[in-house]
Structure formats: structure tokens, C-alpha cells
Design an enzyme around this catalytic site. Structure first.
Site, PDB file in Angstrom:
ATOM      1  N   TYR A 168      -1.364  -0.409  11.217  1.00  0.00           N
ATOM      2  CA  TYR A 168      -1.624  -1.083   9.929  1.00  0.00           C
ATOM      3  C   TYR A 168      -0.476  -0.831   8.952  1.00  0.00           C
ATOM      4  O   TYR A 168       0.141  -1.765   8.441  1.00  0.00           O
ATOM      5  CB  TYR A 168      -2.955  -0.600   9.315  1.00  0.00           C
ATOM      6  CG  TYR A 168      -3.068  -0.898   7.837  1.00  0.00           C
ATOM      7  CD1 TYR A 168      -3.169  -2.209   7.372  1.00  0.00           C
ATOM      8  CD2 TYR A 168      -3.058   0.135   6.881  1.00  0.00           C
ATOM      9  CE1 TYR A 168      -3.253  -2.494   6.003  1.00  0.00           C
ATOM     10  CE2 TYR A 168      -3.143  -0.138   5.513  1.00  0.00           C
ATOM     11  CZ  TYR A 168      -3.248  -1.453   5.090  1.00  0.00           C
ATOM     12  OH  TYR A 168      -3.316  -1.725   3.735  1.00  0.00           O
ATOM     13  N   LYS A 201       2.451  -3.333   7.320  1.00  0.00           N
ATOM     14  CA  LYS A 201       2.645  -3.535   5.874  1.00  0.00           C
ATOM     15  C   LYS A 201       4.088  -3.179   5.480  1.00  0.00           C
ATOM     16  O   LYS A 201       4.692  -3.862   4.650  1.00  0.00           O
ATOM     17  CB  LYS A 201       1.652  -2.688   5.069  1.00  0.00           C
ATOM     18  CG  LYS A 201       0.192  -3.084   5.219  1.00  0.00           C
ATOM     19  CD  LYS A 201      -0.164  -4.443   4.664  1.00  0.00           C
ATOM     20  CE  LYS A 201      -0.086  -4.532   3.170  1.00  0.00           C
ATOM     21  NZ  LYS A 201      -0.566  -5.858   2.660  1.00  0.00           N
ATOM     22  N   THR A 209       0.826  -1.202   0.000  1.00  0.00           N
ATOM     23  CA  THR A 209       0.000   0.000   0.000  1.00  0.00           C
ATOM     24  C   THR A 209       0.861   1.254   0.000  1.00  0.00           C
ATOM     25  O   THR A 209       1.999   1.238   0.501  1.00  0.00           O
ATOM     26  CB  THR A 209      -0.901  -0.003   1.260  1.00  0.00           C
ATOM     27  OG1 THR A 209      -1.416   1.305   1.473  1.00  0.00           O
ATOM     28  CG2 THR A 209      -0.140  -0.396   2.519  1.00  0.00           C
ATOM     29  N   ASP A 210       0.313   2.345  -0.527  1.00  0.00           N
ATOM     30  CA  ASP A 210       1.033   3.630  -0.478  1.00  0.00           C
ATOM     31  C   ASP A 210       1.206   4.130   0.961  1.00  0.00           C
ATOM     32  O   ASP A 210       2.026   5.006   1.221  1.00  0.00           O
ATOM     33  CB  ASP A 210       0.320   4.696  -1.329  1.00  0.00           C
ATOM     34  CG  ASP A 210      -1.111   4.999  -0.892  1.00  0.00           C
ATOM     35  OD1 ASP A 210      -1.623   4.321   0.032  1.00  0.00           O
ATOM     36  OD2 ASP A 210      -1.720   5.916  -1.470  1.00  0.00           O
ATOM     37  N   GLU A 211       0.421   3.558   1.893  1.00  0.00           N
ATOM     38  CA  GLU A 211       0.473   4.057   3.274  1.00  0.00           C
ATOM     39  C   GLU A 211       1.828   3.793   3.933  1.00  0.00           C
ATOM     40  O   GLU A 211       2.158   4.417   4.944  1.00  0.00           O
ATOM     41  CB  GLU A 211      -0.673   3.457   4.108  1.00  0.00           C
ATOM     42  CG  GLU A 211      -2.017   3.796   3.491  1.00  0.00           C
ATOM     43  CD  GLU A 211      -3.221   3.508   4.369  1.00  0.00           C
ATOM     44  OE1 GLU A 211      -3.085   3.487   5.595  1.00  0.00           O
ATOM     45  OE2 GLU A 211      -4.305   3.304   3.799  1.00  0.00           O
TER      46      GLU A 211
HETATM   47  P1  NAD Z   1      -9.899  -6.956   2.914  1.00  0.00           P
HETATM   48  O1  NAD Z   1      -9.821  -6.664   4.369  1.00  0.00           O
HETATM   49  O2  NAD Z   1     -11.154  -6.638   2.171  1.00  0.00           O
HETATM   50  O3  NAD Z   1      -9.607  -8.505   2.664  1.00  0.00           O
HETATM   51  C1  NAD Z   1      -8.603  -9.198   3.327  1.00  0.00           C
HETATM   52  C2  NAD Z   1      -8.818 -10.695   3.085  1.00  0.00           C
HETATM   53  O4  NAD Z   1      -7.738 -11.400   3.732  1.00  0.00           O
HETATM   54  C3  NAD Z   1     -10.115 -11.224   3.665  1.00  0.00           C
HETATM   55  O5  NAD Z   1     -10.741 -12.076   2.737  1.00  0.00           O
HETATM   56  C4  NAD Z   1      -9.662 -12.014   4.900  1.00  0.00           C
HETATM   57  O6  NAD Z   1     -10.512 -13.094   5.224  1.00  0.00           O
HETATM   58  C5  NAD Z   1      -8.284 -12.480   4.466  1.00  0.00           C
HETATM   59  N1  NAD Z   1      -7.389 -12.752   5.608  1.00  0.00           N
HETATM   60  C6  NAD Z   1      -7.183 -11.959   6.704  1.00  0.00           C
HETATM   61  N2  NAD Z   1      -6.303 -12.553   7.527  1.00  0.00           N
HETATM   62  C7  NAD Z   1      -5.920 -13.722   6.930  1.00  0.00           C
HETATM   63  C8  NAD Z   1      -5.020 -14.747   7.287  1.00  0.00           C
HETATM   64  N3  NAD Z   1      -4.329 -14.714   8.443  1.00  0.00           N
HETATM   65  N4  NAD Z   1      -4.867 -15.793   6.445  1.00  0.00           N
HETATM   66  C9  NAD Z   1      -5.570 -15.858   5.272  1.00  0.00           C
HETATM   67  N5  NAD Z   1      -6.445 -14.914   4.908  1.00  0.00           N
HETATM   68  C10 NAD Z   1      -6.622 -13.855   5.716  1.00  0.00           C
HETATM   69  O7  NAD Z   1      -8.659  -6.219   2.265  1.00  0.00           O
HETATM   70  P2  NAD Z   1      -8.513  -5.539   0.829  1.00  0.00           P
HETATM   71  O8  NAD Z   1      -8.988  -4.145   0.908  1.00  0.00           O
HETATM   72  O9  NAD Z   1      -9.052  -6.456  -0.207  1.00  0.00           O
HETATM   73  O10 NAD Z   1      -6.921  -5.474   0.724  1.00  0.00           O
HETATM   74  C11 NAD Z   1      -6.188  -6.558   0.151  1.00  0.00           C
HETATM   75  C12 NAD Z   1      -4.719  -6.227   0.197  1.00  0.00           C
HETATM   76  O11 NAD Z   1      -4.472  -5.016  -0.518  1.00  0.00           O
HETATM   77  C13 NAD Z   1      -4.186  -5.968   1.612  1.00  0.00           C
HETATM   78  O12 NAD Z   1      -2.920  -6.550   1.712  1.00  0.00           O
HETATM   79  C14 NAD Z   1      -4.105  -4.458   1.726  1.00  0.00           C
HETATM   80  O13 NAD Z   1      -3.070  -4.077   2.598  1.00  0.00           O
HETATM   81  C15 NAD Z   1      -3.795  -4.058   0.294  1.00  0.00           C
HETATM   82  N6  NAD Z   1      -4.265  -2.744  -0.145  1.00  0.00           N
HETATM   83  C16 NAD Z   1      -5.548  -2.352   0.053  1.00  0.00           C
HETATM   84  C17 NAD Z   1      -5.983  -1.110  -0.417  1.00  0.00           C
HETATM   85  C18 NAD Z   1      -7.425  -0.663  -0.259  1.00  0.00           C
HETATM   86  O14 NAD Z   1      -7.743   0.486  -0.601  1.00  0.00           O
HETATM   87  N7  NAD Z   1      -8.325  -1.496   0.194  1.00  0.00           N
HETATM   88  C19 NAD Z   1      -5.085  -0.271  -1.078  1.00  0.00           C
HETATM   89  C20 NAD Z   1      -3.765  -0.709  -1.269  1.00  0.00           C
HETATM   90  C21 NAD Z   1      -3.378  -1.948  -0.801  1.00  0.00           C
HETATM   91  P1  TYD Z   2     -10.450   4.404   4.937  1.00  0.00           P
HETATM   92  O1  TYD Z   2     -11.491   4.048   3.924  1.00  0.00           O
HETATM   93  O2  TYD Z   2     -10.502   3.774   6.276  1.00  0.00           O
HETATM   94  O3  TYD Z   2      -9.037   4.169   4.231  1.00  0.00           O
HETATM   95  P2  TYD Z   2      -7.538   4.583   4.728  1.00  0.00           P
HETATM   96  O4  TYD Z   2      -7.575   5.010   6.131  1.00  0.00           O
HETATM   97  O5  TYD Z   2      -6.792   3.296   4.549  1.00  0.00           O
HETATM   98  O6  TYD Z   2      -7.097   5.655   3.780  1.00  0.00           O
HETATM   99  O7  TYD Z   2     -10.498   5.983   5.152  1.00  0.00           O
HETATM  100  C1  TYD Z   2     -10.350   6.873   4.067  1.00  0.00           C
HETATM  101  C2  TYD Z   2     -10.340   8.281   4.641  1.00  0.00           C
HETATM  102  O8  TYD Z   2     -11.639   8.587   5.155  1.00  0.00           O
HETATM  103  C3  TYD Z   2      -9.381   8.467   5.801  1.00  0.00           C
HETATM  104  O9  TYD Z   2      -8.786   9.758   5.724  1.00  0.00           O
HETATM  105  C4  TYD Z   2     -10.272   8.377   7.043  1.00  0.00           C
HETATM  106  C5  TYD Z   2     -11.597   8.923   6.548  1.00  0.00           C
HETATM  107  N1  TYD Z   2     -12.815   8.348   7.171  1.00  0.00           N
HETATM  108  C6  TYD Z   2     -13.788   9.194   7.705  1.00  0.00           C
HETATM  109  O10 TYD Z   2     -13.674  10.439   7.691  1.00  0.00           O
HETATM  110  N2  TYD Z   2     -14.905   8.621   8.250  1.00  0.00           N
HETATM  111  C7  TYD Z   2     -15.102   7.273   8.289  1.00  0.00           C
HETATM  112  O11 TYD Z   2     -16.131   6.806   8.829  1.00  0.00           O
HETATM  113  C8  TYD Z   2     -14.086   6.412   7.734  1.00  0.00           C
HETATM  114  C9  TYD Z   2     -14.243   4.928   7.764  1.00  0.00           C
HETATM  115  C10 TYD Z   2     -12.968   7.012   7.182  1.00  0.00           C
END
Ligand code: NAD
Ligand code: TYD
Length: 351
Positions: free
Chosen positions: A159, A163, A134-136
Site C-alpha cells: 500500500y 502511494k 499519506t505519512d506511510e
Molecule cells: P477509502 O478506502 O475509504 O475510500 C477510497 C475510495 O476510492 C472509495 O470510495 C472507492 O470506491 C474509491 N476508489 C477505489 N478505487 C478506485 C478507482 N480505481 N477509481 C475511482 N475510485 C476508486 O479510503 P480513505 O480512507 O477515504 O482514503 C482516501 C485517500 O486518503 C487515499 O488516497 C488514502 O491513501 C489517503 N489517506 C488515508 C488515510 C486514512 O487514515 N484513512 C490517511 C492518510 C491518507
Molecule cells: P489501520 O487502521 O489498518 O491503519 P494503518 O495500518 O494504515 O495505520 O491500523 C492501525 C493500526 O492498528 C496498525 O498498527 C495495525 C493495527 N490493527 C490491529 O492491531 N488490529 C486490527 O484489527 C487492525 C485493523 C489494525
């Protein structure tokens, strides 16, 4: 026929990735290995559950024995690790599980793949491990500038720190063992099948239920939004053509403040679905602890090296996304049935 081990494939991005890949390629096999935590949902995959090229195995990425059995049973070519605890707010309340899954789980997976893929001290041809990061991990930007792959890691939340730790272990496996790896670092994704603890599906769901919309702090924090399918396309390109050992940033220059996102969703629903949904639902609440101010990706490397570009404009993607959640009320009811209310009350009502 290439065999992909996709971990965390029942979550938001993983399930979109499996859909994307099975639509694009007829000659691949995908094993989805997922623990099915609160964030994992097999309903996300119900349309492909009978596809003969798809196999689901329930399991934890920390469980080395089960992972090893998988590698013994299948000739796995690619590992794509989506499995993670992914929500910043949960990591602030309970960091330990983030270390277990995101750091120790990643190491267990790396190590099992390394052992299975090594023959007489050499990695077999054609194997690759891709860490979905992630970019985070880069921390927070001021008003100017973007994250490049050379930006130092400077994570802040439990988090993002978990990562970043995982990324360093992936790098260590490349530097030490020459394991064929890539890391992708994508900005915030949006689209179907995202658990409604994250901003966009939470706002849509609250609008649909005329529930207050919690906006943290002044609402002016900035995220760089990418439609999930564009992320899936990038991962496919990195698996096929990414230079070994390299990290690739993924993002499409779609920076928006949180309050802009919230007002865009309200306005669409107000104009097209329910005139009683309006900005009175917005409630500014206490800021998230350590809240990163701005994320912004410089995607030059993946564009220049691999020819990736985002296909979905934010204005189109957000409408597609709002419609998807409103059209899939059963999905939303299903994922918010279990412990969601408890989570929501604890998070937003201090119960
Ligand atoms: P999510 O929380 O929707 O899904 C995570 C999945 O991993 C779930 O299906 C969960 O059951 C599974 N999981 C959790 N712990 C596990 C374990 N110990 N063993 C096996 N499976 C397990 O997450 P997401 O938003 O789909 O993100 C997927 C990946 O992409 C993550 O690694 C996250 O850091 C990365 N990512 C997410 C975003 C975003 O905006 N959502 C952006 C950049 C990177
Ligand atoms: P989120 O979707 O949790 O993603 P991330 O923290 O990984 O970027 O949050 C996106 C942005 O929205 C973040 O700046 C926090 C804000 N946010 C709110 O203001 N209210 C909310 O209820 C949530 C879940 C997030």
C-alpha cells in the site's frame, strides 16, 4: 464558481471532504467521480445527494476515456485525488490492484488533467491537482523524531509503496511539465464513515457485537491520529494557498499506541453503553507482516505557511466517533452486509 473534481468521494475521507466543502462554500461545484469499490458507499453522501452543486459520476480513475469526457463536459479547476485502495492488510494479500489504482490510476488522472489544462504549451491560470497521500510513504520511526517533508521516502507495505510511487509521479509532472500540483501527507484519520476494516470502526463494531478484538503483535505500535474534519480543512487550505510543487505534512501530534486506542473505546462503551463490554474481548493475534512501528508527523510547515492547526482534541474526537457509529447502526449493517463477512473470516479466522 470553482469546479472541483473529487475522486474517491464516496469513501471515508472523500465523503467527509465533500460534506465539509459544501457546508463551507455555497458557490462551488463538486463532481464526485468514484468507482464504488467495496469501500465506496453513496449512503455517506445521502444528505447532500440533492444539493444542486453536487454531481456524482461512477467511474474508474484508470479509465482515460471517461475522465476525458468529464474534462470536456465540465470546466474543472481543481482535481483532488482521494481515489485509492487504502487498506494495508489487503495490500499484503493482493498487491496488484494497489498498483493499478494507486499508481496507474494516478498517472491516468494526471495525464488527462494535464492535457485538458494545457493551451499552447502553457497551463491555464487557476488550475491545480492535489494528490492526497499519506505519512506511510516515509516508512517507520523509532522512539524519537518525526516525519518532515524532507524525510526520504522509505515505504514498506505494498500500500505505502504504491502511494510513494504515485507521489513520485506527481512530482515528475511538476518537475517535467510544470503542472500545478500539491501533495498532502496526512497521518491516520478517524471519524464518521470509515469502513470497518480499519482499527477504530472495527473495534467499535466488535464491541457492539461482543466479538473478539484482534490486536496485532504486542499492541504497542504507534499511530498519529487526526480527526477527519481537520484533514479536510488542511486540504482546502493547500488547494487555495499551497505553494505549487510542494508537499505538506498534516498531523496534530496525537500519537497513541494501538492498545491505548482499543482500551479507550472499550472503556467508554463499558461505562456509558454496555457494562458487559470489557477488556476480555481483547485477543492478541499474529503481527501484521512488515508492521511499521511508529508514525509521527511534524506539521510545522503547514502551520507556519498556511496557518493550519487541528481543532479537535483526540479525547473529544474519539467520543464523537464512538457515538456516531453506535448511533448509525443502519450504516454499519449496510457496509458489513456484502462481502465483509467473507473478508473478516479470511482475515481473522483463517477461513
Ligand atoms: P477509502 O478506502 O475509504 O475510500 C477510497 C475510495 O476510492 C472509495 O470510495 C472507492 O470506491 C474509491 N476508489 C477505489 N478505487 C478506485 C478507482 N480505481 N477509481 C475511482 N475510485 C476508486 O479510503 P480513505 O480512507 O477515504 O482514503 C482516501 C485517500 O486518503 C487515499 O488516497 C488514502 O491513501 C489517503 N489517506 C488515508 C488515510 C486514512 O487514515 N484513512 C490517511 C492518510 C491518507
Ligand atoms: P489501520 O487502521 O489498518 O491503519 P494503518 O495500518 O494504515 O495505520 O491500523 C492501525 C493500526 O492498528 C496498525 O498498527 C495495525 C493495527 N490493527 C490491529 O492491531 N488490529 C486490527 O484489527 C487492525 C485493523 C489494525
Amino acid at each position: 464558481m470553482k469546479t472541483y473534481l473529487v475522486t474517491g468521494g464516496a469513501g471515508f475521507i472523500g465523503s467527509n471532504f465533500i460534506h465539509y466543502m459544501l457546508k463551507k462554500y455555497l458557490n462551488i461545484k463538486i463532481i464526485n467521480y468514484d468507482k464504488l469499490t467495496y469501500a465506496g458507499n453513496l449512503e455517506n453522501l445521502k444528505f447532500i445527494s440533492k444539493n444542486p452543486n453536487y454531481i456524482f459520476v461512477q467511474g474508474d480513475i484508470c479509465d482515460r476515456e471517461k475522465l476525458q469526457q468529464l474534462f470536456e463536459k465540465y470546466d474543472i479547476d481543481y482535481v483532488i485525488n482521494f481515489a485509492a485502495e487504502s487498506h494495508v492488510d489487503r495490500s499484503i494479500r493482493d498487491p496488484e490492484v494497489f498498483v493499478k489504482t494507486n499508481v496507474l490510476g494516478t498517472v491516468a488522472l494526471l495525464d488527462t488533467a494535464k492535457n485538458a489544462w494545457t493551451l499552447e504549451g502553457e497551463f491555464k491560470q487557476g488550475k491545480k491537482y492535489l494528490q492526497v497521500s499519506t505519512d506511510e510513504v516515509y516508512g517507520s520511526l523509532g522512539k524519537e523524531g518525526y516525519f518532515t517533508e524532507k524525510t526520504p521516502l522509505d515505504s514498506h507495505s505494498p500500500y505505502s509503496s504504491s502511494k510513494a510511487s504515485a507521489d513520485l509521479m506527481v512530482k515528475a509532472y511538476f518537475d517535467t511539465y510544470k503542472m500545478p500540483v500539491n501533495i498532502t501527507r496526512c497521518s491516520n484519520n478517524y471519524g464518521p464513515y470509515q469502513f470497518p476494516e480499519k482499527l477504530i470502526p472495527l473495534v467499535i463494531n466488535n464491541c457492539a457485537n461482543k466479538r473478539d478484538i484482534p490486536v496485532y503483535g504486542d499492541g504497542l505500535n504507534i499511530r498519529d491520529w487526526l480527526y477527519v474534519e481537520d484533514h479536510c480543512k488542511a486540504i482546502d487550505m493547500v488547494i487555495n494557498n499551497g505553494k505549487l510543487g510542494e508537499a505538506y505534512n498534516i498531523g496534530g501530534h496525537n500519537e497513541r499506541t494501538n492498545i491505548y486506542i482499543v482500551k479507550t473505546i472499550i472503556s467508554y462503551i463499558h461505562d456509558n453503553v454496555d457494562p458487559y463490554v470489557d477488556e476480555n474481548l481483547i485477543k492478541y493475534v499474529e503481527d501484521r507482516k512488515g508492521h511499521d512501528r511508529r508514525y509521527g508527523i511534524d506539521p510545522t510547515k503547514i502551520k507556519d505557511e498556511l496557518g493550519w492547526y487541528p481543532e479537535t482534541e483526540f479525547e473529544d474526537g474519539i467520543i464523537k466517533t464512538i457515538k456516531w457509529y453506535l448511533d448509525n447502526k443502519d450504516w454499519m449493517n449496510n457496509v458489513t452486509s456484502g462481502d465483509y463477512k467473507k473478508y473478516y473470516d479470511r482475515m481473522y479466522k483463517n477461513k
